[in-house]
Design an enzyme around this catalytic site. Structure first.
Site, PDB file in Angstrom:
ATOM      1  CD  GLU A 188     -52.264  98.949  53.499  1.00  0.00           C
ATOM      2  OE1 GLU A 188     -52.397  98.267  54.513  1.00  0.00           O
ATOM      3  OE2 GLU A 188     -52.629  98.565  52.377  1.00  0.00           O
ATOM      4  CD  GLU A 387     -48.762  97.245  50.319  1.00  0.00           C
ATOM      5  OE1 GLU A 387     -49.753  96.519  50.515  1.00  0.00           O
ATOM      6  OE2 GLU A 387     -48.169  97.847  51.235  1.00  0.00           O
TER       7      GLU A 387
HETATM    8  C1  BGP Z   1     -51.254  95.589  53.231  1.00  0.00           C
HETATM    9  C2  BGP Z   1     -49.904  95.825  53.875  1.00  0.00           C
HETATM   10  C3  BGP Z   1     -48.822  94.894  53.461  1.00  0.00           C
HETATM   11  C4  BGP Z   1     -49.287  93.508  53.076  1.00  0.00           C
HETATM   12  C5  BGP Z   1     -50.604  93.522  52.301  1.00  0.00           C
HETATM   13  C6  BGP Z   1     -51.157  92.125  52.087  1.00  0.00           C
HETATM   14  O1  BGP Z   1     -52.183  95.943  54.176  1.00  0.00           O
HETATM   15  O2  BGP Z   1     -49.453  97.137  53.571  1.00  0.00           O
HETATM   16  O3  BGP Z   1     -47.908  94.872  54.549  1.00  0.00           O
HETATM   17  O4  BGP Z   1     -49.339  92.684  54.182  1.00  0.00           O
HETATM   18  O5  BGP Z   1     -51.573  94.269  52.970  1.00  0.00           O
HETATM   19  O6  BGP Z   1     -51.961  91.779  53.176  1.00  0.00           O
HETATM   20  P1  BGP Z   1     -51.761  90.385  53.897  1.00  0.00           P
HETATM   21  O7  BGP Z   1     -50.296  90.263  54.122  1.00  0.00           O
HETATM   22  O8  BGP Z   1     -52.549  90.454  55.156  1.00  0.00           O
HETATM   23  O9  BGP Z   1     -52.277  89.343  52.937  1.00  0.00           O
END
Ligand code: BGP
Length: 489
Positions: A188, A387
């Site tokens: 990201e 993701e």
């Molecule tokens: C994205 C990241 C992941 C994961 C996901 C979910 O930004 O790449 O690492 O964390 O978000 O977000 P969160 O964990 O804040 O719910």
């Protein structure tokens, strides 16, 4: 006479690839624990205090173990990985996305020699995965920069960090060249476009903006060094193993115009350009014209050399990896000058046509198909959804199970749209690895209770629990999805 030869051709409906990588995604700092085991150094993730209920995590100078719970132990995958990988095989995974914790390999980040214990841990993990026919999909930098590189060099403010990252990438590419085929450089990388969010700039680039500093200029300079490092890593990776598939990794949040007003239309255009120029550079090998002009007009006077531009052109990625959770809407400000500028914290407005999660993430399955078409039309590259998922406070029912039908609904609707993008719109999709398929620590809030998993882990925000793993309803559903190659949802 003209001989007319009819050639029979069959545009066979593209289906999901036979070798489609159905998998699951995690990140080292969010599940491994063992935060100082095996010689591991302190990473950026280790100096973040936990938030709660959506409150963004804060940067804690130095390491305050008491305040960094639960990140430090997470779900202790470091000591549980053999049993966990067995569970992943039971789920039927073809792929497992995780990151190599930079600080396991180079505890401070600027050493010449790597830490053998760290290298051995990932050798053992990859061997365990291959035992069950599971492909590792590896992120090189997932918010886990060595904290020493922040305190000693200022993180990605410094051009020196390019060399440290390239050294790290070279060492792990060489070490695992016969065990890992799928890589991506920076997780990201584009989140830092939102310079209003200290969290995004710090986790992505180790940059803590000083009072009075121009955060935007700092972001563009840090991001430049990162995309140069990414391009160098891609070139070196291909030299080490020409079969490597090395991708960009972009947080894709489509930004829709709030109305058909041409001012909102252009605001949305500028917003998409601002959030995704990172992908332009990594996939096209050059900065888009609007940004070059914008940086010149802003008088940023960045350290971008001609040699850098050659590196960018030579280090284009093989695929577009991206995360997808939600979409947003943007509205032009009333007093907007025609030059337009996208400012995430000021321009985003609620989209009244979609529902939102309790963290305000707007649920928009069709937006995934939109995103896949947008990437396809812009880059004409294979894609990898690395993701996607639904974070929620799961409840354990009286029968001792988690009936997470809400998570199944979210994923089913997104997989349906993903398939339309492949079968109707012609997108070449490599795989789909839902985020946090085993419960882990939230990156944004540091919570354990914001769960994404098909596998429940007995641990809560207060750190209580046995770490016992158990299968939620979604585990059995996803296992069947994989077994039918996405035919039966
Ligand atoms: C994205 C990241 C992941 C994961 C996901 C979910 O930004 O790449 O690492 O964390 O978000 O977000 P969160 O964990 O804040 O719910």
């Amino acid at each position: 006479a003209a001989v007319c030869i009819y050639t029979e051709w069959s545009v066979d409906m593209t289906k999901l690839r036979k070798d489609f990588l159905w998998g699951g995604a995690v990140a080292a700092h969010q599940l491994e624990g063992g935060w100082q085991d095996g010689g591991k150094g302190v990473s950026v993730a280790d100096v973040m205090t936990a938030g709660a209920n959506g409150v963004e995590r804060q940067i804690t100078d130095g390491v305050l173990p008491g305040q960094n719970y639960p990140n430090h132990e997470a779900i202790d995958f470091y000591h549980h990985y053999k049993d966990d990988v067995k569970l992943f095989a039971d789920l039927g995974l073809k792929a497992f996305r995780t990151s190599i914790a930079w600080t396991r390999i180079f505890p401070n980040g600027d050493e010449d020699e790597p830490n053998e214990a760290g290298l051995q841990f990932y050798d053992d993990l990859f061997d365990e995965l291959h035992k069950y026919g599971i492909e590792p999909v590896i992120t090189l930098s997932h918010f886990e920069m060595p904290y020493h590189l922040v305190t000693e060099y200022g993180g990605w403010r410094s051009r020196k960090v390019i060399d440290f990252f390239v050294h790290f990438a070279t060492v792990v590419f060489k070490r695992y060249k016969d065990k890992v085929k799928y890589w991506m450089t920076f997780n990201e990388i584009n989140n830092q476009a939102n310079t209003d969010a200290a969290f995004a700039l710090f986790t992505n680039s180790g940059v803590k903006v000083e009072p009075g500093e121009d955060a935007e200029r700092t972001m563009y300079q840090a991001a430049h060094y990162e995309v140069v490092a990414s391009a160098l890593a891609v070139q070196i990776g291909h030299q080490i193993n020409p079969d490597f598939q090395i991708g960009a990794m972009i947080a894709m949040v489509p930004l829709y115009p709030a109305s058909p007003n041409p001012r909102d239309i252009f605001k949305a255009e500028r917003a998409m350009q601002t959030r995704y120029w990172f992908a332009d550079v990594q996939a096209n090998g050059a900065y888009p014209a609007w940004l070059t002009q914008y940086q010149a007009d802003a008088g940023f006077d960045l350290d971008i050399t001609l040699a850098d531009r050659d590196v960018l052109a030579a280090g284009k990625v093989d695929y577009i990896g991206f995360s997808y959770y939600m979409s947003n809407a943007v509205k032009a400000k009333d007093d907007e000058p025609d030059s337009y500028k996208y400012e995430e914290s000021k321009d985003i407005v609620r989209n009244p046509t979609v529902e939102a999660s309790e963290w305000g993430w707007q649920i928009d399955p069709q937006g995934l198909r939109y995103a896949m078409n947008w990437f396809n039309d812009r880059f004409h590259l294979p894609q990898f959804i690395v993701e996607n998922g639904f974070g929620a406070i799961d409840k354990i029912d009286a029968d001792g199970h988690v009936h997470d039908d809400y998570r199944v609904d979210y994923l089913r609707q997104h997989i349906e749209q993903m398939k339309l993008a492949v079968e109707v719109d012609g997108v070449d999709l490599m795989g789909y690895t839902p985020w946090g398929f085993i419960d882990l620590v939230s990156a944004g809030t540091g919570q354990m209770d914001k769960r994404y998993g098909f596998i429940y882990v007995d641990k809560n925000d207060a750190g209580e629990g046995t770490l016992k793993r158990s299968k939620k309803d979604s585990f059995y559903w996803f296992r069947h999805v994989i077994a039918t190659n996405g035919e039966d949802l």
